[in-house]
Every structure is written in structure tokens, then in C-alpha cells.
Design a protein around this motif. Structure first.
Motif, PDB file in Angstrom:
ATOM      1  N   MET A  80       0.817  -1.205   0.000  1.00  0.00           N
ATOM      2  CA  MET A  80       0.000   0.000   0.000  1.00  0.00           C
ATOM      3  C   MET A  80       0.857   1.265   0.000  1.00  0.00           C
ATOM      4  N   ASN A  81       0.496   2.182  -0.867  1.00  0.00           N
ATOM      5  CA  ASN A  81       1.202   3.458  -0.956  1.00  0.00           C
ATOM      6  C   ASN A  81       0.587   4.444   0.032  1.00  0.00           C
ATOM      7  N   THR A  82       1.299   4.708   1.108  1.00  0.00           N
ATOM      8  CA  THR A  82       0.769   5.613   2.140  1.00  0.00           C
ATOM      9  C   THR A  82       0.850   7.080   1.722  1.00  0.00           C
ATOM     10  N   ASN A  83       1.471   7.331   0.570  1.00  0.00           N
ATOM     11  CA  ASN A  83       1.504   8.697   0.051  1.00  0.00           C
ATOM     12  C   ASN A  83       0.284   9.013  -0.811  1.00  0.00           C
ATOM     13  N   GLN A  84      -0.554   7.974  -1.027  1.00  0.00           N
ATOM     14  CA  GLN A  84      -1.776   8.180  -1.811  1.00  0.00           C
ATOM     15  C   GLN A  84      -2.692   9.140  -1.062  1.00  0.00           C
ATOM     16  N   ARG A  85      -2.999  10.265  -1.675  1.00  0.00           N
ATOM     17  CA  ARG A  85      -3.757  11.306  -0.972  1.00  0.00           C
ATOM     18  C   ARG A  85      -5.222  10.924  -0.799  1.00  0.00           C
ATOM     19  N   ASP A  86      -5.842  10.452  -1.864  1.00  0.00           N
ATOM     20  CA  ASP A  86      -7.268  10.099  -1.818  1.00  0.00           C
ATOM     21  C   ASP A  86      -7.423   8.598  -1.987  1.00  0.00           C
ATOM     22  N   TYR A  87      -7.899   7.935  -0.952  1.00  0.00           N
ATOM     23  CA  TYR A  87      -8.023   6.477  -1.006  1.00  0.00           C
ATOM     24  C   TYR A  87      -9.224   6.058  -0.169  1.00  0.00           C
ATOM     25  N   THR A  88     -10.261   5.593  -0.839  1.00  0.00           N
ATOM     26  CA  THR A  88     -11.470   5.163  -0.141  1.00  0.00           C
ATOM     27  C   THR A  88     -11.723   3.693  -0.415  1.00  0.00           C
ATOM     28  N   LEU A  89     -11.986   2.943   0.645  1.00  0.00           N
ATOM     29  CA  LEU A  89     -12.245   1.510   0.529  1.00  0.00           C
ATOM     30  C   LEU A  89     -13.638   1.210   1.069  1.00  0.00           C
ATOM     31  N   ALA A  90     -14.402   0.457   0.288  1.00  0.00           N
ATOM     32  CA  ALA A  90     -15.756   0.067   0.688  1.00  0.00           C
ATOM     33  C   ALA A  90     -15.855  -1.449   0.726  1.00  0.00           C
ATOM     34  N   VAL A  91     -16.521  -1.954   1.757  1.00  0.00           N
ATOM     35  CA  VAL A  91     -16.808  -3.384   1.862  1.00  0.00           C
ATOM     36  C   VAL A  91     -18.322  -3.533   1.797  1.00  0.00           C
ATOM     37  N   PHE A  92     -18.808  -4.414   0.925  1.00  0.00           N
ATOM     38  CA  PHE A  92     -20.254  -4.616   0.877  1.00  0.00           C
ATOM     39  C   PHE A  92     -20.591  -6.103   0.779  1.00  0.00           C
ATOM     40  N   ASP A  93     -21.766  -6.448   1.270  1.00  0.00           N
ATOM     41  CA  ASP A  93     -22.296  -7.790   1.027  1.00  0.00           C
ATOM     42  C   ASP A  93     -23.764  -7.682   0.642  1.00  0.00           C
TER      43      ASP A  93
ATOM     44  N   ASN B  11     -11.343   4.471 -12.629  1.00  0.00           N
ATOM     45  CA  ASN B  11     -10.103   3.712 -12.396  1.00  0.00           C
ATOM     46  C   ASN B  11     -10.097   3.007 -11.045  1.00  0.00           C
ATOM     47  N   GLY B  12     -11.290   2.603 -10.601  1.00  0.00           N
ATOM     48  CA  GLY B  12     -11.401   1.879  -9.350  1.00  0.00           C
ATOM     49  C   GLY B  12     -11.216   0.380  -9.553  1.00  0.00           C
ATOM     50  N   GLU B  13     -11.209  -0.349  -8.450  1.00  0.00           N
ATOM     51  CA  GLU B  13     -11.018  -1.801  -8.507  1.00  0.00           C
ATOM     52  C   GLU B  13     -12.082  -2.499  -7.672  1.00  0.00           C
ATOM     53  N   VAL B  14     -12.482  -3.709  -8.131  1.00  0.00           N
ATOM     54  CA  VAL B  14     -13.476  -4.506  -7.418  1.00  0.00           C
ATOM     55  C   VAL B  14     -12.848  -5.850  -7.069  1.00  0.00           C
ATOM     56  N   ILE B  15     -13.004  -6.251  -5.831  1.00  0.00           N
ATOM     57  CA  ILE B  15     -12.417  -7.498  -5.335  1.00  0.00           C
ATOM     58  C   ILE B  15     -13.513  -8.347  -4.695  1.00  0.00           C
ATOM     59  N   ARG B  16     -13.536  -9.618  -5.054  1.00  0.00           N
ATOM     60  CA  ARG B  16     -14.417 -10.535  -4.321  1.00  0.00           C
ATOM     61  C   ARG B  16     -13.611 -11.094  -3.159  1.00  0.00           C
ATOM     62  N   TYR B  17     -13.992 -10.703  -1.948  1.00  0.00           N
ATOM     63  CA  TYR B  17     -13.224 -11.081  -0.762  1.00  0.00           C
ATOM     64  C   TYR B  17     -13.539 -12.514  -0.354  1.00  0.00           C
TER      65      TYR B  17
ATOM     66  N   ILE C 168     -15.162  -5.987  -2.136  1.00  0.00           N
ATOM     67  CA  ILE C 168     -14.467  -4.749  -1.774  1.00  0.00           C
ATOM     68  C   ILE C 168     -14.405  -3.866  -3.012  1.00  0.00           C
ATOM     69  N   ILE C 169     -14.634  -2.581  -2.817  1.00  0.00           N
ATOM     70  CA  ILE C 169     -14.448  -1.597  -3.888  1.00  0.00           C
ATOM     71  C   ILE C 169     -13.376  -0.604  -3.433  1.00  0.00           C
ATOM     72  N   ILE C 170     -12.384  -0.371  -4.284  1.00  0.00           N
ATOM     73  CA  ILE C 170     -11.343   0.610  -3.981  1.00  0.00           C
ATOM     74  C   ILE C 170     -11.471   1.765  -4.965  1.00  0.00           C
ATOM     75  N   LEU C 171     -11.539   2.970  -4.426  1.00  0.00           N
ATOM     76  CA  LEU C 171     -11.656   4.175  -5.252  1.00  0.00           C
ATOM     77  C   LEU C 171     -10.581   5.181  -4.835  1.00  0.00           C
ATOM     78  N   PHE C 172      -9.873   5.703  -5.809  1.00  0.00           N
ATOM     79  CA  PHE C 172      -8.840   6.707  -5.519  1.00  0.00           C
ATOM     80  C   PHE C 172      -9.488   8.091  -5.564  1.00  0.00           C
ATOM     81  N   LYS C 173     -10.426   8.252  -4.632  1.00  0.00           N
ATOM     82  CA  LYS C 173     -11.233   9.461  -4.552  1.00  0.00           C
ATOM     83  C   LYS C 173     -11.398   9.870  -3.092  1.00  0.00           C
TER      84      LYS C 173
END
Length: 348
Positions: free
Chosen positions: A207-220, A255-261, A267-272
């Protein structure tokens, strides 16, 4: 006093000497060119030997070719898998040597006729074209094209070099495609084609801790157990596939990413920043009941989402998943389904 024979002999020797000088200059020039090509090949072999993305390999390859060969334009055309579409990786002095990647619907007809490395002189320009082939199947992979504004710019040595280069790039293309397939098998969920837990764990480690905007969502999925219990696991799998498709279609625009946990948890990752990410997630949440398959089965399938954002709601990146996951769990325990719950790090 010199005789006519001596004078003629002298003139003959002088002409031979001049001829030898010219030949010597030519040989030295060719020798220097061969050394330059040898060095160029060594640099390209170093580039090809790196475990880098294909796009970056082409970035470095075109840079080396432009810099060392001194051509005006260099382009590598690569055919997409099972399609008659191509991707071009190019540089040109006419756009300040800027590296460009473009998708092309169709290969120019003029390239299709070339079966081997060919040199063209058109409008006083030199154009060198080398086809790329999959040596296992003899199928075309693409082409390398180099241009120079001067006629007769390319020498026999350069053409021989292009033959070797075409083989090297062909091998890189084949290996890159194999690597992509292996990477996909390793990092993609076989059912939904989303990224998998293995990919996510590697992502968190790097993980890049210098990433300014980083939002992570977990859903089921709400009421998903009913689908499996009433309609069977096969229908449940179909629902998961449709949910994954919807999530990927929405977040890929950003440019987000979707992961099946695992199971029905994604999980949805958004650089926002959080406020922008919430709008995207709301769009996704509201779109779920509109999926045709969900409307068809008659079970009220919705999603509940937990969200955390670095560094707005979480002070340490390593905690972002846990905080989002706990926000989801607590929200569902309170009976607040089909809702977005924002999680906060308790140590903030």
C-alpha cells in the motif's frame, strides 16, 4: 628523370591508395555501426529481461530506438487477442518524442502485405518495416515501423538488426501474454472475474501511504442466503456474477477496482476523497435492485456498504479494511440494510 611507365605506375598506385582510403573509411564506419548496434542490442536485452508491464517495456524500447538509431518516428503495432484490433506504442520527433499508446480498429492495409523485414523509400523518406510473428503458430503478432526523413537512411546493418529486434519483441509479446494469463489466474476470481482475496492481500502489503485520496468500501448482499436456500447455489452464483459486473462497470470509469473477498462479500477501492466516493457507491447501491436477474427471481436483493477513507476517517492505512468492515457489520446488526455506513478509526 621518371619514365612514362614510372609515372603511370605512380598514378595507378595513387588511385589504389585513394580507393583503399575510401574502403577503410567505409569499413571503419560499418565497424562503428556494428559496435553501436551490438551495444543497442545489449541495452534492449536488458530492457526485455525486466519483469515489467508490456506497456513499460515498449516505453523503454521506443525510447532506446529513438535515441540510438536516431529515427524520426518509431511505432510498435501489437494485435489484440482474437481480434483484428491493434494497440500502437509509439514516439515521434514531431510530437516532442512523447510516448503514446493508442488503440486502432484496423491495421493499415499497406502493412498487411509485408512478410519479412522491408525497406521503403517513399517521398524521399526511409521507412523500415519488420513483421512480428508467433513462431509457435506462424500467426502475425504485429509490426515494428521506423521512419526517417532522409532517403537511404537505413543501412544493411540496421536492417539485420531489425530482423533480430523483431524476433526479440515477438518473444516478449508471447511471454507477456502468457504472464498476463498466469497473473489473471493468480489474481482473478474464477466465478466473477473480479480481483480475488490473494490480489487484495498483496495490494495491502504494498500500500502506498503517500496516496492522498483512497477510499475503501466493503459490501455484502442482503437476503442472499434466501437465494441459495430457495433457488439453489447455481442461481446464487449467477447473482454474484451480475453484482460483480455491475460493480466493475460503475467503478472502472473512475479507475477503481473490485475485489471478491469471499462468499457474497466484495471490496471496492476508489482513488477518490470520501464525498466523491460516496456518490459513486450510492449509484452502485441504487442500481443493484434494477439488475434483470434480481427482478426476475422476486427476492429483494440489496447491498449494505461499509466505507473508510484514508486519511479522512482512518489515520493509518493498514486499518482501512478493518474499519470499513466493522462499519458494515455494525450497520447490519442495527438492522440498517441497503445503506452506506461510514467507519471511523476509534484512535483518531
Amino acid at each position: 628523370m621518371l619514365s612514362n611507365i614510372d609515372i603511370n605506375e605512380y598514378k595507378k598506385l595513387k588511385l589504389q591508395n585513394e580507393d583503399l582510403k575510401v574502403k577503410n573509411i567505409t569499413i571503419n564506419k560499418e565497424l562503428q555501426e556494428c559496435r553501436g548496434i551490438k551495444w543497442l542490442l545489449s541495452q534492449l536485452i536488458k530492457v526485455f529481461g525486466t519483469l515489467d508491464s508490456f506497456e513499460n517495456l515498449m516505453r523503454n524500447t521506443t525510447d532506446v530506438l529513438m535515441g540510438i538509431l536516431g529515427v524520426d518516428t518509431c511505432a510498435v503495432w501489437i494485435k489484440k487477442d482474437d481480434k483484428d484490433e491493434y494497440v500502437t506504442y509509439s514516439r515521434s520527433v514531431y510530437n516532442s518524442n512523447r510516448y503514446e499508446v493508442n488503440e486502432c480498429r484496423k491495421l493499415p492495409e499497406c502493412l498487411l502485405k509485408f512478410k519479412e523485414t522491408s525497406l521503403l523509400d517513399i517521398n524521399n523518406k526511409s521507412i523500415l518495416i519488420a513483421p512480428l510473428e508467433d513462431f509457435r503458430t506462424n500467426n502475425k503478432l504485429g509490426f515494428i515501423v521506423a521512419e526517417h526523413k532522409n532517403k537511404n537512411f537505413f543501412t544493411k546493418t540496421t536492417i539485420d538488426f531489425f530482423n533480430i529486434l523483431a524476433i526479440q519483441i515477438s518473444i516478449v509479446v508471447i511471454n507477456s501474454k502468457l504472464f498476463e494469463k498466469i497473473n489473471e489466474i493468480t489474481n482473478k476470481d474464477a466465478l466473477t472475474n473480479c480481483y480475488n482475496r490473494n490480489y487484495f492481500e498483496k495490494l495491502m502489503l504494498n500500500m502506498n501511504t503517500n496516496q492522498r485520496d483512497y477510499t475503501l468500501a466493503v459490501f455484502d448482499l442482503d437476503n442472499f442466503k434466501k437465494v441459495n436456500d430457495i433457488l439453489g447455489h447455481e442461481r446464487g452464483d449467477e447473482i454474484l456474477v451480475e453484482i460483480g459486473k455491475l460493480a466493475m462497470n460503475i467503478v472502472k470509469r473512475y479507475n477503481g477496482e473490485v475485489i471478491r473477498y469471499g462468499g457474497d462479500e466484495f471490496i471496492i477501492i476508489l482513488f477518490k476523497p470520501l464525498n466523491e466516493a460516496i456518490k459513486i457507491l450510492e449509484n452502485f447501491r441504487k442500481s443493484v435492485p434494477g439488475i434483470e436477474l434480481i427482478k426476475k427471481i422476486g427476492i429483494n436483493i440489496t447491498v449494505t456498504i461499509g466505507v473508510a477513507s484514508y486519511s479522512e476517517t482512518v489515520t493509518e492505512m493498514k486499518n482501512i479494511f478493518t474499519v470499513a468492515d466493522m462499519a458494515l457489520i455494525k450497520g447490519k446488526k442495527r438492522g440498517e440494510k441497503n445503506t452506506i455506513h461510514i467507519g471511523y478509526n476509534k484512535y483518531r
